[in-house]
Scaffold this motif. Structure first.
Motif, PDB file in Angstrom:
ATOM      1  N   MET A  88       3.149  -1.215  -0.006  1.00  0.00           N
ATOM      2  CA  MET A  88       2.120  -1.364   1.023  1.00  0.00           C
ATOM      3  C   MET A  88       2.356  -2.624   1.848  1.00  0.00           C
ATOM      4  O   MET A  88       2.216  -2.613   3.072  1.00  0.00           O
ATOM      5  CB  MET A  88       0.736  -1.402   0.376  1.00  0.00           C
ATOM      6  N   TRP A  89       2.701  -3.706   1.186  1.00  0.00           N
ATOM      7  CA  TRP A  89       2.938  -4.966   1.890  1.00  0.00           C
ATOM      8  C   TRP A  89       4.045  -4.840   2.926  1.00  0.00           C
ATOM      9  O   TRP A  89       3.995  -5.472   3.977  1.00  0.00           O
ATOM     10  CB  TRP A  89       3.326  -6.057   0.899  1.00  0.00           C
ATOM     11  N   THR A  90       5.081  -4.059   2.592  1.00  0.00           N
ATOM     12  CA  THR A  90       6.275  -4.003   3.438  1.00  0.00           C
ATOM     13  C   THR A  90       6.292  -2.807   4.383  1.00  0.00           C
ATOM     14  O   THR A  90       7.322  -2.530   5.000  1.00  0.00           O
ATOM     15  CB  THR A  90       7.546  -3.973   2.567  1.00  0.00           C
ATOM     16  N   ARG A  91       5.187  -2.121   4.504  1.00  0.00           N
ATOM     17  CA  ARG A  91       5.171  -0.924   5.355  1.00  0.00           C
ATOM     18  C   ARG A  91       5.419  -1.260   6.824  1.00  0.00           C
ATOM     19  O   ARG A  91       5.817  -0.390   7.609  1.00  0.00           O
ATOM     20  CB  ARG A  91       3.857  -0.157   5.204  1.00  0.00           C
ATOM     21  N   GLY A  92       5.195  -2.513   7.217  1.00  0.00           N
ATOM     22  CA  GLY A  92       5.445  -2.905   8.603  1.00  0.00           C
ATOM     23  C   GLY A  92       6.896  -3.248   8.890  1.00  0.00           C
ATOM     24  O   GLY A  92       7.286  -3.357  10.048  1.00  0.00           O
ATOM     25  N   LEU A  93       7.709  -3.428   7.842  1.00  0.00           N
ATOM     26  CA  LEU A  93       9.131  -3.686   8.054  1.00  0.00           C
ATOM     27  C   LEU A  93       9.834  -2.384   8.431  1.00  0.00           C
ATOM     28  O   LEU A  93       9.480  -1.324   7.913  1.00  0.00           O
ATOM     29  CB  LEU A  93       9.773  -4.252   6.781  1.00  0.00           C
ATOM     30  N   PRO A  94      10.836  -2.444   9.283  1.00  0.00           N
ATOM     31  CA  PRO A  94      11.562  -1.217   9.616  1.00  0.00           C
ATOM     32  C   PRO A  94      12.169  -0.560   8.381  1.00  0.00           C
ATOM     33  O   PRO A  94      12.195   0.666   8.258  1.00  0.00           O
ATOM     34  CB  PRO A  94      12.654  -1.707  10.578  1.00  0.00           C
ATOM     35  N   LYS A 122      12.777  -1.034   0.455  1.00  0.00           N
ATOM     36  CA  LYS A 122      12.740  -0.170  -0.712  1.00  0.00           C
ATOM     37  C   LYS A 122      12.388  -1.012  -1.926  1.00  0.00           C
ATOM     38  O   LYS A 122      12.952  -2.097  -2.126  1.00  0.00           O
ATOM     39  CB  LYS A 122      14.089   0.513  -0.948  1.00  0.00           C
ATOM     40  N   VAL A 123      11.463  -0.518  -2.742  1.00  0.00           N
ATOM     41  CA  VAL A 123      11.089  -1.186  -3.985  1.00  0.00           C
ATOM     42  C   VAL A 123      11.061  -0.136  -5.076  1.00  0.00           C
ATOM     43  O   VAL A 123      10.517   0.953  -4.874  1.00  0.00           O
ATOM     44  CB  VAL A 123       9.694  -1.853  -3.883  1.00  0.00           C
ATOM     45  N   LYS A 124      11.652  -0.462  -6.229  1.00  0.00           N
ATOM     46  CA  LYS A 124      11.671   0.515  -7.313  1.00  0.00           C
ATOM     47  C   LYS A 124      11.493  -0.166  -8.665  1.00  0.00           C
ATOM     48  O   LYS A 124      12.169  -1.147  -8.973  1.00  0.00           O
ATOM     49  CB  LYS A 124      12.990   1.304  -7.310  1.00  0.00           C
ATOM     50  N   HIS A 125      10.566   0.370  -9.458  1.00  0.00           N
ATOM     51  CA  HIS A 125      10.393  -0.054 -10.847  1.00  0.00           C
ATOM     52  C   HIS A 125      11.353   0.774 -11.687  1.00  0.00           C
ATOM     53  O   HIS A 125      11.352   1.990 -11.638  1.00  0.00           O
ATOM     54  CB  HIS A 125       8.941   0.200 -11.280  1.00  0.00           C
ATOM     55  N   ARG A 126      12.180   0.076 -12.465  1.00  0.00           N
ATOM     56  CA  ARG A 126      13.153   0.799 -13.277  1.00  0.00           C
ATOM     57  C   ARG A 126      13.450   0.031 -14.560  1.00  0.00           C
ATOM     58  O   ARG A 126      13.114  -1.151 -14.696  1.00  0.00           O
ATOM     59  CB  ARG A 126      14.453   1.034 -12.497  1.00  0.00           C
ATOM     60  N   LEU A 127      14.016   0.711 -15.527  1.00  0.00           N
ATOM     61  CA  LEU A 127      14.470   0.105 -16.782  1.00  0.00           C
ATOM     62  C   LEU A 127      13.376  -0.691 -17.487  1.00  0.00           C
ATOM     63  O   LEU A 127      13.593  -1.806 -17.953  1.00  0.00           O
ATOM     64  CB  LEU A 127      15.693  -0.796 -16.527  1.00  0.00           C
ATOM     65  N   GLY A 128      12.198  -0.143 -17.552  1.00  0.00           N
ATOM     66  CA  GLY A 128      11.114  -0.755 -18.322  1.00  0.00           C
ATOM     67  C   GLY A 128      10.427  -1.905 -17.624  1.00  0.00           C
ATOM     68  O   GLY A 128       9.337  -1.747 -17.082  1.00  0.00           O
ATOM     69  N   ASP A 129      11.064  -3.098 -17.630  1.00  0.00           N
ATOM     70  CA  ASP A 129      10.387  -4.276 -17.067  1.00  0.00           C
ATOM     71  C   ASP A 129      11.085  -4.797 -15.820  1.00  0.00           C
ATOM     72  O   ASP A 129      10.889  -5.944 -15.443  1.00  0.00           O
ATOM     73  CB  ASP A 129      10.298  -5.387 -18.120  1.00  0.00           C
ATOM     74  N   GLU A 130      11.904  -3.971 -15.180  1.00  0.00           N
ATOM     75  CA  GLU A 130      12.654  -4.443 -14.017  1.00  0.00           C
ATOM     76  C   GLU A 130      12.102  -3.843 -12.725  1.00  0.00           C
ATOM     77  O   GLU A 130      11.835  -2.649 -12.650  1.00  0.00           O
ATOM     78  CB  GLU A 130      14.125  -4.064 -14.166  1.00  0.00           C
ATOM     79  N   GLU A 185       4.076  -0.556 -12.345  1.00  0.00           N
ATOM     80  CA  GLU A 185       3.843   0.579 -11.450  1.00  0.00           C
ATOM     81  C   GLU A 185       2.870   0.172 -10.339  1.00  0.00           C
ATOM     82  O   GLU A 185       3.037   0.552  -9.175  1.00  0.00           O
ATOM     83  CB  GLU A 185       3.295   1.773 -12.229  1.00  0.00           C
ATOM     84  N   GLU A 186       1.842  -0.606 -10.711  1.00  0.00           N
ATOM     85  CA  GLU A 186       0.890  -1.114  -9.710  1.00  0.00           C
ATOM     86  C   GLU A 186       1.586  -2.055  -8.730  1.00  0.00           C
ATOM     87  O   GLU A 186       1.374  -1.978  -7.513  1.00  0.00           O
ATOM     88  CB  GLU A 186      -0.254  -1.862 -10.397  1.00  0.00           C
ATOM     89  N   ILE A 187       2.402  -2.962  -9.267  1.00  0.00           N
ATOM     90  CA  ILE A 187       3.094  -3.934  -8.425  1.00  0.00           C
ATOM     91  C   ILE A 187       4.030  -3.229  -7.440  1.00  0.00           C
ATOM     92  O   ILE A 187       4.106  -3.590  -6.264  1.00  0.00           O
ATOM     93  CB  ILE A 187       3.897  -4.934  -9.279  1.00  0.00           C
ATOM     94  N   GLU A 188       4.720  -2.204  -7.919  1.00  0.00           N
ATOM     95  CA  GLU A 188       5.605  -1.438  -7.037  1.00  0.00           C
ATOM     96  C   GLU A 188       4.823  -0.846  -5.867  1.00  0.00           C
ATOM     97  O   GLU A 188       5.235  -0.939  -4.708  1.00  0.00           O
ATOM     98  CB  GLU A 188       6.281  -0.311  -7.822  1.00  0.00           C
ATOM     99  N   GLY A 189       3.667  -0.262  -6.171  1.00  0.00           N
ATOM    100  CA  GLY A 189       2.841   0.331  -5.120  1.00  0.00           C
ATOM    101  C   GLY A 189       2.353  -0.702  -4.122  1.00  0.00           C
ATOM    102  O   GLY A 189       2.361  -0.473  -2.907  1.00  0.00           O
ATOM    103  N   MET A 190       1.938  -1.867  -4.630  1.00  0.00           N
ATOM    104  CA  MET A 190       1.454  -2.925  -3.741  1.00  0.00           C
ATOM    105  C   MET A 190       2.580  -3.448  -2.854  1.00  0.00           C
ATOM    106  O   MET A 190       2.400  -3.671  -1.651  1.00  0.00           O
ATOM    107  CB  MET A 190       0.849  -4.064  -4.563  1.00  0.00           C
TER     108      MET A 190
END
Length: 248
Positions: A35-41, A44-52, A27-32
């Motif tokens: 933030m890292w990609t906020r400058g890209l037009p 999308k990043v999504k945490h799903r299925l436990g460890d994916e 969940e932390e990695i998804e949030g980071m």
């Protein structure tokens, strides 16, 4: 109009033994990553299925760039993440894509690359599997060989060598790193050489430049400056949290 994108599907090694910790950390990695990609037009990043963790981004080099930096500061070194990475062209607007339902062939390629790692005896952390017409098999084999060597060099590092590589990937300054880890500049230099830090970071740049070149050849754009800005944003974000990273 077709758009250049890259995708990764990330899993975590042996995540079942401490699945609750890994789930919270992802969940932390998804949030980071967001933030890292906020400058890209588009990203999308999504945490799903436990460890994916799944991500789709503008430009061919973006997924690899994020995967490299996630691997660098990942705190569970005995349970490293691994990434199936692909890149190619899509017609869809990324903003409209539902990562849970989108069944584009590129997503299938990223899944296949991820499964190839999972089934490999000598598991590496990343495998590239792009659209066939974008990269010849010899060139693809060469790219994956570079990734294999990069991963091998990183996996053989001591804790201090890994930390120094990670800090060089953020700061690029020996004296500042020496001060942060309370070591002499000569000690930092010694571990930088013994840990093959220069080769690891040079491989990052070569692969970024190669992917940028492939994109420019495919559609006639010039993504190099965008890759530089993405890398700069990631470095700045990590620099702001440098004390937390060192405490890993």
């Amino acid at each position: 109009m077709k758009k250049p994108v890259s995708i990764f599907i990330m899993d975590v090694t042996n995540s079942s033994k401490n699945w609750n910790e890994i789930t919270e950390y992802l969940e932390e990695i998804e949030g980071m990553a967001k933030m890292w990609t906020r400058g890209l037009p588009n990203a999308k990043v999504k945490h799903r299925l436990g460890d994916e963790l799944v991500g789709i981004f503008d430009h061919f080099s973006s997924a690899y760039t994020l995967a490299f930096y996630i691997s660098q500061f990942w705190k569970y070194r005995e349970q490293p993440p691994y990434f199936g990475i692909t890149f190619g062209m899509v017609d869809e607007d990324i903003k409209q894509i539902n990562l849970d339902k989108w069944n584009h062939p590129l997503m299938g390629l990223a899944r296949t690359a991820n499964e190839n790692i999972k089934q490999s005896v000598q598991r590496t952390s990343m495998v590239l599997l792009p659209e066939n017409e974008l990269l010849s098999k010899p060139s693809l084999d060469m790219g994956n060989l570079l990734l294999t060597y990069q991963d091998k060099l990183m996996s053989e590092q001591t804790e201090l060598q890994h930390l120094i590589t990670m800090l060089f990937s953020i700061l690029d300054e020996q004296k500042a790193i020496a001060k942060l880890v309370n070591k002499s500049p000569s000690t930092i230099s010694s571990h930088y050489k013994k840990g093959n830090c220069e080769i690891i970071l040079k491989t990052l740049k070569i692969l970024q430049e190669t992917l940028d070149h492939l994109e420019a050849a495919a559609i006639g754009n010039y993504p190099h400056n965008i890759t530089k800005e993405l890398t700069k944003t990631i470095k700045n974000q990590l620099h702001q949290n440098i004390n937390n990273i060192i405490s890993f």
